[in-house]
Design a protein around this motif. Structure first.
Motif, mmCIF file in Angstrom:
data_model
loop_
_atom_site.group_PDB
_atom_site.id
_atom_site.type_symbol
_atom_site.label_atom_id
_atom_site.label_comp_id
_atom_site.label_asym_id
_atom_site.label_seq_id
_atom_site.Cartn_x
_atom_site.Cartn_y
_atom_site.Cartn_z
ATOM 1 N N GLY A 91 0.804 -1.206 0.000
ATOM 2 C CA GLY A 91 0.000 0.000 0.000
ATOM 3 C C GLY A 91 0.838 1.258 0.000
ATOM 4 N N TYR A 92 1.919 1.280 0.774
ATOM 5 C CA TYR A 92 2.749 2.487 0.828
ATOM 6 C C TYR A 92 3.469 2.707 -0.496
ATOM 7 N N ARG B 115 0.930 4.336 -2.800
ATOM 8 C CA ARG B 115 0.789 5.772 -2.524
ATOM 9 C C ARG B 115 1.908 6.561 -3.192
ATOM 10 N N LYS B 116 3.121 6.050 -3.062
ATOM 11 C CA LYS B 116 4.274 6.745 -3.645
ATOM 12 C C LYS B 116 4.197 6.762 -5.169
ATOM 13 N N LEU C 167 1.524 6.454 -7.053
ATOM 14 C CA LEU C 167 0.419 7.300 -7.498
ATOM 15 C C LEU C 167 0.881 8.751 -7.602
ATOM 16 N N ALA C 168 1.631 9.207 -6.602
ATOM 17 C CA ALA C 168 2.133 10.578 -6.625
ATOM 18 C C ALA C 168 3.083 10.795 -7.794
ATOM 19 N N ARG D 230 -2.091 14.642 -9.163
ATOM 20 C CA ARG D 230 -2.259 13.747 -8.009
ATOM 21 C C ARG D 230 -3.163 14.334 -6.936
ATOM 22 N N TYR E 294 -6.002 10.184 -1.092
ATOM 23 C CA TYR E 294 -5.312 9.016 -0.554
ATOM 24 C C TYR E 294 -6.065 8.397 0.614
ATOM 25 N N LEU F 67 -7.657 5.255 -0.521
ATOM 26 C CA LEU F 67 -6.828 4.202 -1.121
ATOM 27 C C LEU F 67 -7.175 2.818 -0.579
ATOM 28 N N TYR F 68 -7.119 2.632 0.736
ATOM 29 C CA TYR F 68 -7.340 1.291 1.283
ATOM 30 C C TYR F 68 -8.788 0.822 1.129
#
Length: 210
Positions: free
Chosen positions: A17-18, A21-22, A24-25, A32, A37, A40-41
């Protein structure tokens, strides 16, 4: 739109997941901000329930220190998820002309067929032209009633719209002629039947031989 972005990234490689996030940015760049965010989960959970992704525990030695339990999960796209991604990628409706929709679709243009790219680019151009004309109307009718800072903000918005229209027109011209965007140094994929009068480009001499 977050669904498309997640499936597209997971099609490249499984991710935590982390990492998502990175990426996606990185992938969405200036667009973005249109992605929340905080969703996201929940979106990952929904995609898993639909059978489009799976999750598994990752190698403990590969997890950064202090990572939460949720962050230890690795997400992977399924065969159904790849089909879903292809379906989403082929969409070119009005939702793909807005800021969030356009940004996500544009990030995956290298995997989108040229006809769809053109429809999205032309739709986006129409949307920004409408925005530009609205700003021009405001400036022509209300400039005398606006304070200096509000007027400057309107001018800034108009300038940004005019720049984007020029950028989109260049992209559309390149797409129609089969050229990649300026600075990429490559060619874009061509459909089986060329659009308009532009002839198909020959294969690149650097293309790998079978």
């Amino acid at each position: 739109m977050l669904e498309l972005a997640i499936l597209g990234l997971l099609q490249e490689t499984p991710m935590h997941g982390y990492e998502l996030r990175k990426e996606l940015a990185t992938k969405l760049g200036t667009f973005r901000a249109a992605i929340s965010y905080g969703t996201l989960y929940p979106t990952l959970k929904r995609l898993q329930t639909a059978g489009w992704i799976t999750e598994s525990a990752s190698d403990p030695t590969m997890i950064p220190p202090m990572t939460s339990k949720r962050g230890r999960v690795v997400y992977k796209i399924t065969a159904d998820g790849k089909e879903r991604f292809a379906d989403l990628l082929a969409q070119a409706g009005p939702e793909t002309y807005d800021d969030a929709g356009f940004g996500v679709h544009f990030a995956f243009f290298s995997r989108t067929d040229r006809a769809t790219r053109l429809r999205i680019l032309e739709g986006r151009r129409r949307r920004i032209e409408e925005r530009r004309e609205g700003l021009r109307d405001v400036l022509s009718r209300a400039a005398g009633r606006l304070d200096a800072y509000t007027l400057e903000l309107q001018r800034h918005g108009l300038d940004a719209a005019e720049r984007e229209v020029r950028w989109l027109e260049e992209l559309i011209t390149n797409e129609r002629s089969g050229r990649a965007p300026a600075g990429s140094g490559g060619e874009i994929d061509l459909p089986a039947e060329p659009l308009g009068d532009a002839p198909p480009e020959p294969p690149s001499p650097h293309q790998d031989r079978p």
